[in-house]
Scaffold this motif. Structure first.
Motif, PDB file in Angstrom:
ATOM      1  N   ARG A  36      -0.954   2.153   6.585  1.00 37.24           N
ATOM      2  CA  ARG A  36      -1.795   2.510   5.461  1.00 37.24           C
ATOM      3  C   ARG A  36      -2.997   3.336   5.916  1.00 37.24           C
ATOM      4  O   ARG A  36      -3.338   4.339   5.317  1.00 37.24           O
TER       5      ARG A  36
ATOM      6  N   CYS B 277      -6.925   5.149  -1.969  1.00 38.13           N
ATOM      7  CA  CYS B 277      -7.120   3.864  -1.306  1.00 38.13           C
ATOM      8  C   CYS B 277      -8.439   3.210  -1.707  1.00 38.13           C
ATOM      9  O   CYS B 277      -8.598   2.007  -1.569  1.00 38.13           O
TER      10      CYS B 277
ATOM     11  N   SER C 174      -1.139  -3.789  -4.752  1.00 38.80           N
ATOM     12  CA  SER C 174      -0.902  -3.728  -3.319  1.00 38.80           C
ATOM     13  C   SER C 174      -0.406  -2.348  -2.930  1.00 38.80           C
ATOM     14  O   SER C 174       0.363  -1.722  -3.650  1.00 38.80           O
ATOM     15  N   PHE C 175      -0.893  -1.866  -1.776  1.00 37.82           N
ATOM     16  CA  PHE C 175      -0.397  -0.612  -1.234  1.00 37.82           C
ATOM     17  C   PHE C 175       0.608  -0.870  -0.118  1.00 37.82           C
ATOM     18  O   PHE C 175       0.909   0.030   0.661  1.00 37.82           O
ATOM     19  N   THR C 176       1.115  -2.093  -0.039  1.00 33.14           N
ATOM     20  CA  THR C 176       2.133  -2.457   0.931  1.00 33.14           C
ATOM     21  C   THR C 176       3.414  -2.815   0.195  1.00 33.14           C
ATOM     22  O   THR C 176       3.415  -3.671  -0.693  1.00 33.14           O
ATOM     23  N   ASP C 177       4.502  -2.169   0.535  1.00 33.85           N
ATOM     24  CA  ASP C 177       5.771  -2.417  -0.136  1.00 33.85           C
ATOM     25  C   ASP C 177       6.304  -3.797   0.241  1.00 33.85           C
ATOM     26  O   ASP C 177       6.360  -4.141   1.433  1.00 33.85           O
TER      27      ASP C 177
ATOM     28  N   ASP D 105       9.690  -3.594   2.729  1.00 31.29           N
ATOM     29  CA  ASP D 105       9.668  -3.187   4.134  1.00 31.29           C
ATOM     30  C   ASP D 105       8.282  -3.267   4.770  1.00 31.29           C
ATOM     31  O   ASP D 105       8.117  -2.960   5.952  1.00 31.29           O
ATOM     32  N   GLY D 106       7.249  -3.662   4.000  1.00 29.01           N
ATOM     33  CA  GLY D 106       5.912  -3.816   4.549  1.00 29.01           C
ATOM     34  C   GLY D 106       5.194  -2.527   4.874  1.00 29.01           C
ATOM     35  O   GLY D 106       4.156  -2.553   5.540  1.00 29.01           O
ATOM     36  N   GLN D 107       5.695  -1.390   4.399  1.00 26.26           N
ATOM     37  CA  GLN D 107       5.097  -0.093   4.698  1.00 26.26           C
ATOM     38  C   GLN D 107       4.132   0.336   3.587  1.00 26.26           C
ATOM     39  O   GLN D 107       4.181  -0.168   2.458  1.00 26.26           O
ATOM     40  N   PHE D 108       3.261   1.297   3.935  1.00 24.28           N
ATOM     41  CA  PHE D 108       2.348   1.860   2.934  1.00 24.28           C
ATOM     42  C   PHE D 108       3.157   2.486   1.811  1.00 24.28           C
ATOM     43  O   PHE D 108       4.085   3.265   2.041  1.00 24.28           O
ATOM     44  N   ASP D 109       2.794   2.155   0.561  1.00 30.38           N
ATOM     45  CA  ASP D 109       3.555   2.629  -0.591  1.00 30.38           C
ATOM     46  C   ASP D 109       2.664   2.597  -1.821  1.00 30.38           C
ATOM     47  O   ASP D 109       1.893   1.656  -2.019  1.00 30.38           O
TER      48      ASP D 109
ATOM     49  N   ARG E 151      11.708   5.575   5.550  1.00 31.80           N
ATOM     50  CA  ARG E 151      10.484   6.196   5.019  1.00 31.80           C
ATOM     51  C   ARG E 151      10.322   7.662   5.427  1.00 31.80           C
ATOM     52  O   ARG E 151       9.801   8.452   4.663  1.00 31.80           O
TER      53      ARG E 151
END
Length: 393
Positions: free
Chosen positions: A2, A16, A26-29, A32-36, A323
């Protein structure tokens, strides 16, 4: 992830820290736990994807701006997309795209600037499509109106300022991927010649109104609106510009274009694109921006104009993680002469111009299948980099 992406562009940094309602998402998917930014776009009434407009277009110089992409969905549509997106990586992206509004603007070092707003919407399970937009601004660019060999590289600086808009309405033929429709174009502009003689004087070449009505045919069998990896499309448009429609000139334009996306191996896609433009008229003087040009990444806008232009390009894309993807691309284009005495469509192939480059994309909103990134392109005369959403073709 992120933090690095927020530093990657001013637009994402703004997102952000957007405010109280941004912190509610949330900015975490979750998959997969990635920035999204998918949840942010879906769950906030004012959520939008800020797209940085970093301009390095050789025709206008360096510049900067921001365009916001707003997605519109009902609560039921949001919930359906959320559930499908949690079941598979690309599940949400396979649903019918939501309505989209874009708004923003930019300016460059040579004084060029623009502002725009556009909207795309579908109804009845994508049986009816609408696309419309308006914009205004001032474009200062070099134009190359001379076809004679000794003068073809001699440009003149013109400033075109004014406003304009387009509308397109399409209807799907039952149980097919074929659409037919109507469209409208209008522009009101003034063209000024910047003398370049050192005296600072400019000379108005007059005001012009361009007003056209036309028809279109589109076949759309791609697997995604925002980032297709398989399928193909074809688009054809014919417009009549007439004084009777509110314009100052009489001419016709024709556009035919197609893109093909072929999966050639796991995570690899080979794409091809072709475009042909034509303008026919018995008038010797038309607005400079009326004439089509070669549209390839790396070639300056309006550098090669003509009554007939065409371009052909290919692109190889590798999705090396869910990604991230990278691509290489290349293409050629040609143009005929300008004016009533042009040599016709065959002359497009007498002097072809090439461009090539590479780029990357990041899946910034997985539930919608939105990829954004940068392309770096080169041609025989220029080089540039572009911020793009989608494949770039």
């Amino acid at each position: 992830m992120r933090r690095s992406l927020c530093q990657y562009s001013l637009g994402l940094s703004l997102a952000c820290g957007w405010g109280d309602f941004a912190h509610a998402s949330s900015f975490t998917d979750p998959l997969d736990g990635q920035f999204d930014m998918g949840e942010y776009l879906a769950e906030n009434a004012y959520g939008f994807l800020p797209i940085p407009v970093i301009i390095t277009e050789p025709a206008v110089g360096y510049g900067f701006g921001v365009v916001g992409m707003f997605l519109h969905e009902s609560e039921a549509q949001k919930e359906q997309r959320r559930k499908v997106a949690l079941q598979s990586l690309d599940g949400g992206a396979q649903l019918i795209p939501p309505a989209v509004t874009v708004a923003g603007g930019a300016m460059t070092e040579n004084g060029t600037w623009f502002a725009l707003i556009g909207h795309r919407r579908v109804w009845k399970q994508d049986s009816i499509r609408y696309l419309g937009g308006v914009g205004f601004g001032s474009a200062i660019m070099q134009f190359y109106p001379f076809s004679h060999d000794a003068l073809k590289d001699q440009g003149v600086e013109l400033e075109t300022k004014g406003f304009g808009g387009i509308q397109k309405l399409q209807f799907r033929m039952p149980d097919t991927s074929l659409f037919i429709g109507v469209q409208q174009f209008y522009a009101d502009s003034e063209v000024t010649l910047n003398s370049g003689f050192g005296n600072g004087n400019s000379y108005s070449l007059g005001k012009t109104k361009s007003s056209g009505l036309g028809v279109n045919l589109e076949y759309d069998a791609k697997n995604s609106l925002f980032y297709p990896t398989s399928g193909w499309d074809f688009n054809a448009e014919y417009l009549w510009f007439r004084e009777g429609f509110g314009g100052d000139n009489n001419y016709e334009t024709f556009l035919a274009s197609s893109r093909v996306y072929l999966p050639i191996a796991s995570h690899w896609t080979l794409a091809f694109a072709a475009k042909y433009n034509a303008l026919t008229s018995n008038e010797s003087r038309l607005p400079p921006l009326a004439y089509p040009d070669i549209n390839l990444r790396g070639i300056a806008a309006n550098r090669y104009q003509g009554n007939h232009t065409s371009s052909y390009q290919s692109q190889l894309m590798w999705q090396f993680t869910p990604r991230w993807s990278v691509s290489v691309f290349g293409g050629v284009g040609g143009n005929s002469g300008i004016g009533v005495a042009n040599d016709g469509a065959r002359s497009m192939f007498d002097d072809m111009h090439w461009a090539y480059g590479t780029g990357f994309r990041y899946l910034i909103a997985r539930r919608y299948g939105i990829h954004s990134g940068i392309d770096i392109a080169f041609s025989e005369e220029d080089s540039a980099f572009y911020f793009n959403v989608g494949t770039g073709l």
